[in-house]
Design a protein around this motif. Structure first.
Motif, mmCIF file in Angstrom:
data_model
loop_
_atom_site.group_PDB
_atom_site.id
_atom_site.type_symbol
_atom_site.label_atom_id
_atom_site.label_comp_id
_atom_site.label_asym_id
_atom_site.label_seq_id
_atom_site.Cartn_x
_atom_site.Cartn_y
_atom_site.Cartn_z
ATOM 1 N N ILE A 109 0.895 -1.476 -0.325
ATOM 2 C CA ILE A 109 -0.196 -0.048 0.079
ATOM 3 C C ILE A 109 0.959 1.392 0.740
ATOM 4 O O ILE A 109 0.510 2.102 -0.580
ATOM 5 N N ILE A 110 2.269 1.136 0.365
ATOM 6 C CA ILE A 110 2.885 1.986 1.057
ATOM 7 C C ILE A 110 3.341 2.732 -0.753
ATOM 8 O O ILE A 110 3.555 3.963 -1.434
ATOM 9 N N GLY A 111 3.701 1.773 -2.115
ATOM 10 C CA GLY A 111 3.467 1.957 -3.691
ATOM 11 C C GLY A 111 2.878 2.713 -3.605
ATOM 12 O O GLY A 111 3.169 4.167 -4.913
ATOM 13 N N LEU A 112 1.426 2.596 -3.345
ATOM 14 C CA LEU A 112 0.031 3.223 -4.148
ATOM 15 C C LEU A 112 0.294 4.974 -3.570
ATOM 16 O O LEU A 112 -0.142 5.923 -4.014
ATOM 17 N N TYR A 113 0.600 4.355 -1.711
ATOM 18 C CA TYR A 113 0.476 6.467 -0.978
ATOM 19 C C TYR A 113 1.229 7.369 -1.941
ATOM 20 O O TYR A 113 1.120 8.892 -1.996
ATOM 21 N N SER A 114 2.750 6.576 -2.193
ATOM 22 C CA SER A 114 3.569 6.864 -2.911
ATOM 23 C C SER A 114 3.256 7.641 -4.497
ATOM 24 O O SER A 114 3.710 8.818 -5.192
ATOM 25 N N SER A 115 2.186 6.938 -5.041
ATOM 26 C CA SER A 115 1.998 7.622 -6.580
ATOM 27 C C SER A 115 0.427 8.996 -6.072
ATOM 28 O O SER A 115 0.167 8.654 -7.032
ATOM 29 N N PHE A 116 0.908 9.392 -4.739
ATOM 30 C CA PHE A 116 -0.503 9.766 -4.493
ATOM 31 C C PHE A 116 0.103 11.878 -4.083
ATOM 32 O O PHE A 116 0.162 12.362 -5.206
ATOM 33 N N VAL A 117 0.729 11.472 -3.437
ATOM 34 C CA VAL A 117 0.611 13.304 -2.911
ATOM 35 C C VAL A 117 1.497 13.379 -3.557
ATOM 36 O O VAL A 117 2.481 14.395 -3.810
ATOM 37 N N PRO A 118 3.252 12.889 -3.880
ATOM 38 C CA PRO A 118 3.954 13.190 -4.110
ATOM 39 C C PRO A 118 4.242 14.042 -5.926
ATOM 40 O O PRO A 118 4.388 15.134 -6.041
ATOM 41 N N PRO A 119 3.365 13.361 -6.738
ATOM 42 C CA PRO A 119 3.190 13.735 -7.835
ATOM 43 C C PRO A 119 2.116 14.911 -7.576
ATOM 44 O O PRO A 119 1.907 15.766 -8.848
ATOM 45 N N LEU A 120 1.293 14.967 -6.968
ATOM 46 C CA LEU A 120 0.736 16.584 -6.970
ATOM 47 C C LEU A 120 1.438 17.349 -5.972
ATOM 48 O O LEU A 120 1.270 18.971 -6.874
ATOM 49 N N ILE A 121 2.834 17.329 -5.773
ATOM 50 C CA ILE A 121 3.453 17.961 -5.121
ATOM 51 C C ILE A 121 4.463 18.733 -6.473
ATOM 52 O O ILE A 121 4.255 20.241 -6.978
ATOM 53 N N TYR A 122 4.847 17.584 -7.043
ATOM 54 C CA TYR A 122 5.464 18.035 -8.506
ATOM 55 C C TYR A 122 4.666 18.878 -9.178
ATOM 56 O O TYR A 122 5.045 19.692 -10.109
ATOM 57 N N ALA A 123 3.264 19.237 -9.787
ATOM 58 C CA ALA A 123 2.827 19.369 -10.493
ATOM 59 C C ALA A 123 2.875 21.383 -10.185
ATOM 60 O O ALA A 123 2.830 21.906 -11.097
ATOM 61 N N VAL A 124 3.090 21.185 -8.674
ATOM 62 C CA VAL A 124 2.752 22.827 -8.067
ATOM 63 C C VAL A 124 4.172 23.086 -8.534
ATOM 64 O O VAL A 124 4.627 24.717 -8.726
ATOM 65 N N MET A 125 4.960 22.917 -8.091
ATOM 66 C CA MET A 125 6.236 22.947 -8.406
ATOM 67 C C MET A 125 7.750 22.987 -9.418
ATOM 68 O O MET A 125 8.842 23.418 -9.453
#
Length: 653
Positions: A109-125
Motif C-alpha cells: 500500500i505504501i507504493g500506492l501512497y507514493s503515487s498520490f501525494v508526491p505527484p501533486l507536489i511536483y505538479a505545483v513546483m
C-alpha cells in the motif's frame, strides 16, 4: 608587434606589446563575481531587474511555483490531452507502485501512497511538462539493502517502515538543499558512463532478486550480490513451485511482447502502458477462479482502504539507526536526482524547452519531504513512466494531477480488488521494467568513443553485481573523480606547427603536414596551470625542449632559440613553475615567450613580476604574432652575424 614602444596608456589598462593588463578590481568585487559565476551561471535574478515590488513578488512566486506561470494560460484542449495521459500513466503507476514497494520490503500500500501525494507536489513546483512522478526500482532496492543491513523488515516491520520514512525525509532535505544553495553540480560527479553502468548493474541485481517471486520461494537471501542470490536460488531447488514459474513465464513473455510492439510502432505505446495493469487483472482473476493460492501461488493479501495516513510522528529522529537512515536518504536522494533530472532534460529536448536543474531539485526535495510526512517513500521521475506520459500526448504537469486522482480513487474504493494479485505477476512487471535499463548499446557506444569511460561503466556494473549497490556506486564515482584528477594533474601539452598557406597554428599530431618553425618550439598547454599539475608541466616542458634540441642537432639545423607558450589560467604555483622554466631556458640561451594570455593570467603574471623578468615586449596576443617576431629576430641575428663575418674578412684583407 613585439615592441614596447608606442604604448597607449589609459586609466583602465596598460598595454605592452599589444597585450592589455586589466585594471585591478577591488577584492570584494572579484569575490562577488567569482561566486556569481560558480553558483549563478544562468543568472536567475536577471528577470527581477528594474521591476516594481509587486512584479518581483509575482516573479518570485512563479520561480518556486511554476504552475502560477503556465496555469493562467491553460486551455481545455490541454486538459483533454492531459486527462488521457494521466489515466494512461495511472494504469502503469498502480501495479508498478505495488511492485516497487515489495522490492523495498515495504507494505504494498505504501507504493500506492507514493503515487498520490508526491505527484501533486511536483505538479505545483516542477518545471517539466513531461515528467511523471513515481517510485523507481533502483532506489527501492537500495532502501531494502541499506536499511535491511540494520533492521530486518520481517522481524521488525514497524521500525523498518519508520526508518524508510525518515530516509525519505533526509533525501528530500538533501535534494532541496542542493537546489536552494545552487549546488546541483555535485550530481554531475555521476557521469553518463557511471549512470549507464550503475543502472545496468542495479537492473541485473533487481531482476535476479525477482526470481524469488517467479519460483515461489518463501525464504531468500538479503544480500544483493549475484553469488549470494544464485546460491540462495539453487540451494532451494526442492522448494521451487512449477505453477508459479509457469505463470511467471507467461506474464513476463506478455509484458516483453507488449513492450516490443510499442517500440516498433510508437502509436501502440498504450500496449506497453496497459500491459502491467492487464497482467494484474488477469493474474488476479486466474488466482481467484482456480484457487491457485492453495497450490503455492503467493498473493499480495489484504490492502488497507483509505488515503495516506500522516506519518510525521513516525519519523525516527530519536532512533539508534538514525545515521543509517541519513546515509540511506542521501545516497538514494542522489540516485533519484540523477535519474529524474536526466529524464526531465532528455524529454525537454524533444519538446524544445528548458528546465532549471536547481528548481527541479527543490521540487524533488519538497515532494519527498511532504511524502515522508504522508506515508510515502522516495520518489522521482522514472524513465518508463515519463516515456508513457510523453507518448500519450501530455501537455503539462496536470497529467500528474490526473494520475494522483486516479490513484486516490483506487485507494478509496478499489484496493480490496488487489487481494488476489499474485506476487509472481509483480515480479514479472519488475523484471520487464529492469531489462529496459540494461543499455547494451550505450556501453558499446562508450567503448567506441572513450575506453576509459567504458572502464568506468563496466566497473560500476560489476561493482553492483558482484559487490553491492553501495560498492558499485562508490567505485564508479571514485573512478570518475580519478579521471578528473588525471585530466587536471596530467594535462596535455601539444607542439604546434603552421598549417600550410595559412596563419593558423595547430597540433602537429592532429595535422602532420603542419610546418615546423626552425629555431622555435611552440607549446600549447591544454589546461589551467595549477598547484596540482605545475611540477608535471615543468618536467614536461623541459622534456619537450630537450627533445627538440636533440632533433635539431641530429638534423644539423640551427639551435633552438625561442620557446613560445600558449597557455590558459594560472595560480601562484604556476607562476613559480614558469620562473623555474625561465631560469633553465636562460642558462641554455633560449628565450621564453608567452602568447594568447587571458586577462586574469596577465594580472597574476604582472603582480608576480614575471612579465618584468621576461620583458613586456615578449607577450603577444596570438601565436602568429609571436612567431613573426621570433622569426624576425632570428633573421636579424643571422644578418648581423653575416655582416660581422664580412667586416672581419675585409679587415684581414
Amino acid at each position: 608587434m613585439g615592441n614596447a614602444g608606442d604604448i597607449d596608456q589609459s586609466e583602465a589598462l596598460k598595454c605592452f606589446g599589444g597585450v592589455a593588463i586589466p585594471a585591478p578590481k577591488p577584492f570584494l568585487d572579484s569575490l562577488k563575481n567569482d561566486l556569481k559565476e560558480t553558483f549563478l551561471p544562468d543568472d536567475p535574478l536577471r528577470q527581477f531587474k528594474n521591476q516594481p515590488p509587486s512584479r518581483k513578488l509575482t516573479l518570485g512566486l512563479q520561480y518556486f511555483f511554476p504552475i502560477l506561470e503556465w496555469g493562467p494560460c491553460y486551455s481545455l484542449n490541454f486538459f483533454k490531452a492531459d486527462l488521457i495521459a494521466g489515466i494512461t500513466i495511472a494504469s502503469l503507476a498502480i501495479p508498478q507502485g505495488i511492485s516497487y514497494a515489495k522490492l523495498a520490503n515495504l507494505p504494498p500500500i505504501i507504493g500506492l501512497y507514493s503515487s498520490f501525494v508526491p505527484p501533486l507536489i511536483y505538479a505545483v513546483m516542477g518545471s517539466s511538462r513531461d515528467l511523471a512522478v513515481g517510485t523507481i526500482a533502483v532506489a527501492s532496492l537500495m532502501t531494502a539493502s541499506m536499511l535491511g543491513n540494520k533492521v530486518n523488515a520481517t522481524e521488525n516491520p514497524t521500525l523498518y517502515l519508520h526508518l524508510a520514512f525518515t530516509a525519505t525525509f533526509f533525501a528530500g532535505v538533501f535534494q532541496a538543499s542542493l537546489g536552494i544553495l545552487r549546488l546541483g553540480f555535485i550530481v554531475d560527479y555521476l557521469s553518463h558512463a557511471t549512470i549507464v553502468g550503475f543502472m545496468g548493474g542495479a537492473a541485473t541485481v533487481v531482476s535476479l532478486q525477482q526470481i524469488k517471486g517467479i519460483l515461489g520461494l518463501k525464504h531468500f537471501t538479503q544480500s544483493t550480490d549475484v553469488v549470494s542470490v544464485m546460491r540462495s536460488i539453487f540451494s532451494q531447488i526442492q522448494q521451487w513451485r512449477w505453477e508459479s514459474a509457469v505463470l511467471g513465464g507467461i506474464f513476463l513473455s506478455y509484458l516483453l511482447l507488449a513492450r516490443y510492439c510499442s517500440k516498433k510502432r510508437s502509436k501502440l505505446f498504450w500496449m506497453s502502458a496497459m500491459a502491467p495493469l492487464m497482467s494484474v487483472v488477469i493474474g488476479s482473476l486466474l488466482v481467484y477462479f482456480t484457487n491457485a493460492e492453495k497450490h503455492g501461488v503467493q498473493v499480495i493479501g489484504e490492502l488497507k482502504k483509505g488515503l495516506n495516513p500522516p506519518s510525521v510522528k513516525d519519523l525516527a529522529f530519536g532512533s539508534e539507526y538514525l545515521a543509517t537512515a541519513i546515509k540511506t536518504g542521501i545516497i538514494t536522494g542522489v540516485v533519484a536526482l540523477a535519474e529524474g533530472i536526466a529524464v526531465g532534460r532528455s524529454f525537454s529536448m524533444f519538446s524544445n524547452y528548458h528546465i532549471d536543474g536547481n528548481k527541479e531539485m527543490i521540487a524533488y526535495g519538497m515532494m519527498n519531504i511532504a511524502g515522508s510526512c504522508t506515508s510515502c517513500y522516495i520518489t522521482t521521475g522514472p524513465f518508463s513512466r515519463t516515456a508513457v506520459n510523453y507518448n500519450a500526448g501530455c501537455k503539462s504537469a496536470v497529467s500528474n494531477i490526473v494520475m494522483a486522482f486516479a490513484v486516490m480513487l483506487t485507494l478509496l474504493f478499489l484496493t480490496p480488488l488487489f487481494h488476489y494479485t499474485p506476487i509472481v505477476v509483480l515480479s514479472s512487471i519488475i523484471i520487464s521494467a529492469m531489462l529496459g535499463l540494461i543499455d547494451y548499446s550505450a556501453a558499446l557506444h562508450l567503448w567506441n568513443i572513450d575506453k576509459f569511460d567504458f572502464v568506468v561503466c563496466i566497473s560500476a556494473y560489476f561493482g553492483v553485481v558482484f559487490g553491492s549497490i553501495e560498492i558499485g556506486l562508490v567505485l564508479a564515482v571514485l573512478l570518475s573523480v580519478l579521471r578528473l584528477l588525471l585530466l587536471v594533474t596530467r594535462p596535455k601539452t601539444l607542439v604546434l606547427g603552421k598549417i600550410p598557406d595559412s596563419k593558423i597554428y595547430r597540433s602537429i599530431d592532429q595535422y602532420p603536414n603542419a610546418d615546423h618553425v626552425n629555431g622555435i618550439l611552440i607549446l600549447k598547454i591544454d589546461a589551467p596551470i595549477y598547484f596540482a599539475n605545475s611540477s608535471y608541466l615543468r618536467e614536461r616542458i623541459l622534456r619537450w625542449i630537450n627533445e627538440e634540441e636533440d632533433k635539431l642537432k641530429a638534423s644539423f639545423k640551427s639551435s633552438l632559440k625561442y620557446v613560445i607558450l600558449d597557455m590558459g589560467d594560472i595560480d601562484t604555483s604556476g607562476t613559480s613553475m614558469l620562473e623555474e622554466v625561465k631560469t633553465t631556458t636562460d642558462t641554455r640561451g633560449i628565450k621564453l615567450v608567452v602568447a594568447n594570455p587571458g586577462g586574469e593570467v596577465i594580472k597574476k603574471l604582472d603582480k608576480a613580476k614575471f612579465m618584468e623578468n621576461v620583458g613586456h615586449e615578449w607577450f603577444f596576443l596570438t601565436v602568429g604574432e609571436a612567431v613573426e617576431t621570433c622569426n624576425f629576430m632570428i633573421q636579424s641575428s643571422i644578418s648581423h652575424q653575416s655582416e660581422s663575418c664580412c667586416n672581419n674578412a675585409t679587415d684581414l684583407v
